[in-house]
Design an enzyme around this catalytic site. Structure first.
Site, PDB file in Angstrom:
ATOM      1  CG  HIS A   2     -86.584 -25.332 -74.734  1.00 37.39           C
ATOM      2  ND1 HIS A   2     -85.419 -24.842 -74.197  1.00 37.39           N
ATOM      3  CD2 HIS A   2     -87.441 -25.512 -73.687  1.00 37.39           C
ATOM      4  CE1 HIS A   2     -85.558 -24.712 -72.882  1.00 37.39           C
ATOM      5  NE2 HIS A   2     -86.773 -25.120 -72.543  1.00 37.39           N
TER       6      HIS A   2
ATOM      7  CB  CYS B 110     -88.903 -27.264 -70.748  1.00 32.47           C
ATOM      8  SG  CYS B 110     -90.254 -26.130 -71.144  1.00 32.47           S
TER       9      CYS B 110
END
Length: 176
Positions: A132, A145
């Site tokens: 992301h 992440c």
């Protein structure tokens, strides 16, 4: 009078930047030239093959994240299409190595756990690991992440599809 046919060229030579800009427009930097630059892979710069990005079939795309160098690459078969900086998990929240597929794409994802917007989220695991847009510090500092710059993330998000393979590898030796 003999100089008259050459007047347009002479004007270009005296207008700052015009000849250089025209020559630069003809030459697109190759990936090999990009990785040969001083400071790569620490650079915050992204490289992409704009022509291939426009023409490539999403079914042949795959992503490789290189944990050691904090870089990611989008490949079309074995050809590099994009090369971009990433920020992966820290020691307490490591990004898992392995082969994954994009399970979900959410342009406006919001994490209730962290109370943060995670634009262009591409889920890789059921427990929340994904790619992301977010701050990229060039050292592992996320909670697992893979964060990317907004520019890189939007470009990747718009090109890959559900099921796209994503390989996360620990070694920092990268195939050029």
């Amino acid at each position: 009078m003999k100089l008259l046919p050459y007047l347009p060229l002479m004007i270009l030579l005296f207008v700052p930047g015009t000849v250089h800009a025209a020559m630069e427009a003809e030459h697109l930097e190759t990936h090999a030239e990009f990785v040969a630059r001083k400071g790569y892979p620490e650079s915050m710069e992204q490289w992409s093959d704009r022509h291939l990005l426009k023409a490539v079939d999403a079914r042949v795309l795959h992503v490789v994240i290189y944990l050691g160098s904090q870089r990611g690459r989008l490949y079309a078969n074995e050809q590099v299409v994009m090369d971009f900086p990433v920020c992966t998990g820290d020691r307490d929240h490591p990004t898992p190595a392995g082969t994954f597929t994009v399970l979900e794409k959410d342009k406006d994802h919001y994490s209730d756990l962290y109370g943060l917007a995670m634009p262009c989220f591409m889920r890789l695991t059921r427990d929340g690991i994904g790619l992301h847009a977010g701050p990229v510090f060039r050292t592992p500092q996320s909670h697992g992440c893979i964060r990317m710059t907004r520019e890189s993330c939007v470009s990747l998000f718009n090109r890959i599809r559900l099921g796209t393979p994503v390989r996360i590898v620990a070694e920092c030796v990268m195939k050029h």
